[in-house]
Design a protein around this motif. Structure first.
Motif, PDB file in Angstrom:
ATOM      1  N   PRO A  74     -16.795 -34.486 -21.468  1.00  0.00           N
ATOM      2  CA  PRO A  74     -17.591 -33.758 -20.474  1.00  0.00           C
ATOM      3  C   PRO A  74     -19.048 -33.676 -20.905  1.00  0.00           C
ATOM      4  O   PRO A  74     -19.339 -33.453 -22.078  1.00  0.00           O
ATOM      5  CB  PRO A  74     -16.946 -32.375 -20.446  1.00  0.00           C
ATOM      6  N   GLU A  75     -19.951 -33.882 -19.957  1.00  0.00           N
ATOM      7  CA  GLU A  75     -21.377 -33.789 -20.250  1.00  0.00           C
ATOM      8  C   GLU A  75     -22.075 -32.718 -19.437  1.00  0.00           C
ATOM      9  O   GLU A  75     -23.228 -32.427 -19.691  1.00  0.00           O
ATOM     10  CB  GLU A  75     -22.059 -35.137 -20.006  1.00  0.00           C
ATOM     11  N   GLY A  76     -21.402 -32.165 -18.436  1.00  0.00           N
ATOM     12  CA  GLY A  76     -22.036 -31.117 -17.650  1.00  0.00           C
ATOM     13  C   GLY A  76     -21.028 -30.333 -16.846  1.00  0.00           C
ATOM     14  O   GLY A  76     -19.961 -30.847 -16.493  1.00  0.00           O
ATOM     15  N   MET A  77     -21.367 -29.078 -16.564  1.00  0.00           N
ATOM     16  CA  MET A  77     -20.514 -28.238 -15.732  1.00  0.00           C
ATOM     17  C   MET A  77     -21.354 -27.203 -15.014  1.00  0.00           C
ATOM     18  O   MET A  77     -22.457 -26.873 -15.461  1.00  0.00           O
ATOM     19  CB  MET A  77     -19.404 -27.591 -16.557  1.00  0.00           C
ATOM     20  N   ALA A  78     -20.822 -26.731 -13.909  1.00  0.00           N
ATOM     21  CA  ALA A  78     -21.486 -25.690 -13.123  1.00  0.00           C
ATOM     22  C   ALA A  78     -20.510 -24.541 -12.923  1.00  0.00           C
ATOM     23  O   ALA A  78     -19.345 -24.758 -12.595  1.00  0.00           O
ATOM     24  CB  ALA A  78     -21.928 -26.236 -11.769  1.00  0.00           C
ATOM     25  N   PHE A  79     -20.995 -23.352 -13.133  1.00  0.00           N
ATOM     26  CA  PHE A  79     -20.197 -22.158 -12.900  1.00  0.00           C
ATOM     27  C   PHE A  79     -20.392 -21.765 -11.446  1.00  0.00           C
ATOM     28  O   PHE A  79     -21.519 -21.533 -11.017  1.00  0.00           O
ATOM     29  CB  PHE A  79     -20.644 -21.039 -13.843  1.00  0.00           C
ATOM     30  N   LEU A  80     -19.324 -21.725 -10.688  1.00  0.00           N
ATOM     31  CA  LEU A  80     -19.435 -21.509  -9.245  1.00  0.00           C
ATOM     32  C   LEU A  80     -19.507 -20.036  -8.852  1.00  0.00           C
ATOM     33  O   LEU A  80     -19.939 -19.724  -7.743  1.00  0.00           O
ATOM     34  CB  LEU A  80     -18.276 -22.189  -8.526  1.00  0.00           C
ATOM     35  N   ASP A  81     -19.085 -19.142  -9.731  1.00  0.00           N
ATOM     36  CA  ASP A  81     -19.061 -17.720  -9.391  1.00  0.00           C
ATOM     37  C   ASP A  81     -20.124 -16.908 -10.121  1.00  0.00           C
ATOM     38  O   ASP A  81     -20.272 -15.712  -9.880  1.00  0.00           O
ATOM     39  CB  ASP A  81     -17.667 -17.145  -9.658  1.00  0.00           C
ATOM     40  N   VAL A  82     -20.849 -17.538 -11.023  1.00  0.00           N
ATOM     41  CA  VAL A  82     -22.009 -16.932 -11.679  1.00  0.00           C
ATOM     42  C   VAL A  82     -23.119 -17.973 -11.673  1.00  0.00           C
ATOM     43  O   VAL A  82     -22.838 -19.168 -11.668  1.00  0.00           O
ATOM     44  CB  VAL A  82     -21.695 -16.467 -13.132  1.00  0.00           C
ATOM     45  N   PRO A  83     -24.383 -17.563 -11.648  1.00  0.00           N
ATOM     46  CA  PRO A  83     -25.476 -18.542 -11.572  1.00  0.00           C
ATOM     47  C   PRO A  83     -25.761 -19.195 -12.927  1.00  0.00           C
ATOM     48  O   PRO A  83     -26.615 -18.731 -13.692  1.00  0.00           O
ATOM     49  CB  PRO A  83     -26.658 -17.704 -11.081  1.00  0.00           C
ATOM     50  N   ALA A  84     -25.018 -20.258 -13.222  1.00  0.00           N
ATOM     51  CA  ALA A  84     -25.220 -20.964 -14.484  1.00  0.00           C
ATOM     52  C   ALA A  84     -24.705 -22.394 -14.371  1.00  0.00           C
ATOM     53  O   ALA A  84     -23.739 -22.651 -13.652  1.00  0.00           O
ATOM     54  CB  ALA A  84     -24.498 -20.245 -15.613  1.00  0.00           C
ATOM     55  N   PHE A  85     -25.378 -23.299 -15.072  1.00  0.00           N
ATOM     56  CA  PHE A  85     -24.887 -24.669 -15.217  1.00  0.00           C
ATOM     57  C   PHE A  85     -25.422 -25.207 -16.528  1.00  0.00           C
ATOM     58  O   PHE A  85     -26.333 -24.624 -17.122  1.00  0.00           O
ATOM     59  CB  PHE A  85     -25.297 -25.554 -14.033  1.00  0.00           C
ATOM     60  N   SER A  86     -24.833 -26.288 -17.001  1.00  0.00           N
ATOM     61  CA  SER A  86     -25.294 -26.854 -18.268  1.00  0.00           C
ATOM     62  C   SER A  86     -25.037 -28.350 -18.306  1.00  0.00           C
ATOM     63  O   SER A  86     -24.175 -28.864 -17.594  1.00  0.00           O
ATOM     64  CB  SER A  86     -24.578 -26.186 -19.440  1.00  0.00           C
ATOM     65  N   VAL A  87     -25.798 -29.030 -19.134  1.00  0.00           N
ATOM     66  CA  VAL A  87     -25.528 -30.417 -19.489  1.00  0.00           C
ATOM     67  C   VAL A  87     -25.613 -30.511 -21.008  1.00  0.00           C
ATOM     68  O   VAL A  87     -26.309 -29.718 -21.649  1.00  0.00           O
ATOM     69  CB  VAL A  87     -26.503 -31.430 -18.837  1.00  0.00           C
ATOM     70  N   GLN A  88     -24.891 -31.450 -21.564  1.00  0.00           N
ATOM     71  CA  GLN A  88     -24.879 -31.631 -23.007  1.00  0.00           C
ATOM     72  C   GLN A  88     -25.179 -33.096 -23.308  1.00  0.00           C
ATOM     73  O   GLN A  88     -24.295 -33.879 -23.623  1.00  0.00           O
ATOM     74  CB  GLN A  88     -23.523 -31.230 -23.577  1.00  0.00           C
ATOM     75  N   TYR A  89     -26.427 -33.459 -23.111  1.00  0.00           N
ATOM     76  CA  TYR A  89     -26.887 -34.813 -23.405  1.00  0.00           C
ATOM     77  C   TYR A  89     -28.403 -34.836 -23.366  1.00  0.00           C
ATOM     78  O   TYR A  89     -29.040 -33.887 -22.935  1.00  0.00           O
ATOM     79  CB  TYR A  89     -26.318 -35.831 -22.412  1.00  0.00           C
ATOM     80  N   HIS A  90     -28.952 -35.945 -23.815  1.00  0.00           N
ATOM     81  CA  HIS A  90     -30.388 -36.188 -23.712  1.00  0.00           C
ATOM     82  C   HIS A  90     -30.586 -37.341 -22.741  1.00  0.00           C
ATOM     83  O   HIS A  90     -29.967 -38.389 -22.909  1.00  0.00           O
ATOM     84  CB  HIS A  90     -30.988 -36.585 -25.063  1.00  0.00           C
ATOM     85  N   PRO A  91     -31.430 -37.193 -21.733  1.00  0.00           N
ATOM     86  CA  PRO A  91     -31.697 -38.318 -20.845  1.00  0.00           C
ATOM     87  C   PRO A  91     -32.442 -39.413 -21.605  1.00  0.00           C
ATOM     88  O   PRO A  91     -33.318 -39.112 -22.399  1.00  0.00           O
ATOM     89  CB  PRO A  91     -32.548 -37.724 -19.735  1.00  0.00           C
ATOM     90  N   GLU A  92     -32.063 -40.657 -21.370  1.00  0.00           N
ATOM     91  CA  GLU A  92     -32.649 -41.754 -22.137  1.00  0.00           C
ATOM     92  C   GLU A  92     -33.018 -42.965 -21.287  1.00  0.00           C
ATOM     93  O   GLU A  92     -33.207 -44.045 -21.804  1.00  0.00           O
ATOM     94  CB  GLU A  92     -31.664 -42.213 -23.226  1.00  0.00           C
ATOM     95  N   ALA A  93     -33.103 -42.833 -19.979  1.00  0.00           N
ATOM     96  CA  ALA A  93     -33.379 -44.002 -19.143  1.00  0.00           C
ATOM     97  C   ALA A  93     -34.775 -44.562 -19.386  1.00  0.00           C
ATOM     98  O   ALA A  93     -34.997 -45.748 -19.275  1.00  0.00           O
ATOM     99  CB  ALA A  93     -33.199 -43.668 -17.673  1.00  0.00           C
ATOM    100  N   SER A  94     -35.721 -43.684 -19.686  1.00  0.00           N
ATOM    101  CA  SER A  94     -37.062 -44.132 -20.020  1.00  0.00           C
ATOM    102  C   SER A  94     -37.723 -43.026 -20.834  1.00  0.00           C
ATOM    103  O   SER A  94     -37.267 -41.895 -20.821  1.00  0.00           O
ATOM    104  CB  SER A  94     -37.874 -44.427 -18.757  1.00  0.00           C
ATOM    105  N   PRO A  95     -38.802 -43.336 -21.538  1.00  0.00           N
ATOM    106  CA  PRO A  95     -39.452 -42.317 -22.370  1.00  0.00           C
ATOM    107  C   PRO A  95     -39.979 -41.155 -21.528  1.00  0.00           C
ATOM    108  O   PRO A  95     -40.399 -41.336 -20.397  1.00  0.00           O
ATOM    109  CB  PRO A  95     -40.607 -43.073 -23.023  1.00  0.00           C
ATOM    110  N   GLY A  96     -39.937 -40.005 -22.101  1.00  0.00           N
ATOM    111  CA  GLY A  96     -40.518 -38.839 -21.445  1.00  0.00           C
ATOM    112  C   GLY A  96     -39.511 -37.980 -20.725  1.00  0.00           C
ATOM    113  O   GLY A  96     -38.351 -38.319 -20.596  1.00  0.00           O
ATOM    114  N   PRO A  97     -39.977 -36.837 -20.249  1.00  0.00           N
ATOM    115  CA  PRO A  97     -39.085 -35.830 -19.662  1.00  0.00           C
ATOM    116  C   PRO A  97     -38.751 -36.048 -18.184  1.00  0.00           C
ATOM    117  O   PRO A  97     -38.051 -35.239 -17.602  1.00  0.00           O
ATOM    118  CB  PRO A  97     -39.892 -34.545 -19.838  1.00  0.00           C
ATOM    119  N   THR A  98     -39.233 -37.123 -17.553  1.00  0.00           N
ATOM    120  CA  THR A  98     -39.022 -37.247 -16.109  1.00  0.00           C
ATOM    121  C   THR A  98     -37.567 -37.506 -15.740  1.00  0.00           C
ATOM    122  O   THR A  98     -37.165 -37.203 -14.628  1.00  0.00           O
ATOM    123  CB  THR A  98     -39.901 -38.362 -15.513  1.00  0.00           C
ATOM    124  N   ASP A  99     -36.764 -38.060 -16.649  1.00  0.00           N
ATOM    125  CA  ASP A  99     -35.357 -38.347 -16.346  1.00  0.00           C
ATOM    126  C   ASP A  99     -34.578 -37.085 -16.012  1.00  0.00           C
ATOM    127  O   ASP A  99     -33.663 -37.105 -15.196  1.00  0.00           O
ATOM    128  CB  ASP A  99     -34.667 -39.022 -17.523  1.00  0.00           C
TER     129      ASP A  99
END
Length: 132
Positions: A74-99
């Motif tokens: 698993p790399e991500g999940m969303a909590f449907l009954d509380v306002p929270a979500f998460s991902v557990q990875y680093h985007p790597e498609a291209s340099p920088g934070p735009t991914d």
């Protein structure tokens, strides 16, 4: 793979741990494409085109949103009954934070109360608001 959009993202992991999705609770068939059993390999959800939901005793419903297509973790999940979500990875498609910009957009939409806050076209959102 983002199970909500079907888009594949190039990511990197630099950790030796991950969430065991099955440990979060039983699958909710009504919100998991009619499926009621956990899959040992989470890539099966990607093949089915389903973002499964489990019922957790403490946090309510939790949706699996992202799966690593290399190892089925698993790399991500969303909590449907509380306002929270998460991902557990680093985007790597291209340099920088735009991914990962869409995740910041999703956070802002979640704070605005948008129930479809993760339903974002990654390609369209990628450069929104960036000045080069």
């Amino acid at each position: 793979m983002n199970l909500l959009t079907g888009r594949v993202e190039i990511t990197a992991q630099n950790h030796g741990f991950g969430q065991v999705f099955e440990s979060l609770g039983p699958v909710v068939p009504e919100e998991s494409g009619g499926y009621s059993q956990h899959e040992a390999d989470l890539r099966e959800w990607a093949r089915r085109g389903v973002a499964p939901v489990v019922m957790n005793d403490r946090y309510g419903r939790i949706r699996l949103t992202h799966v690593n297509l290399n190892d089925g973790t698993p790399e991500g999940m969303a909590f449907l009954d509380v306002p929270a979500f998460s991902v557990q990875y680093h985007p790597e498609a291209s340099p920088g934070p735009t991914d990962s910009h869409y995740l910041f957009s999703a956070f802002a939409r979640m704070m605005d109360g948008d129930p479809g806050y993760l339903d974002i076209d990654i390609a369209e959102d990628r450069l929104q608001g960036w000045r080069f």
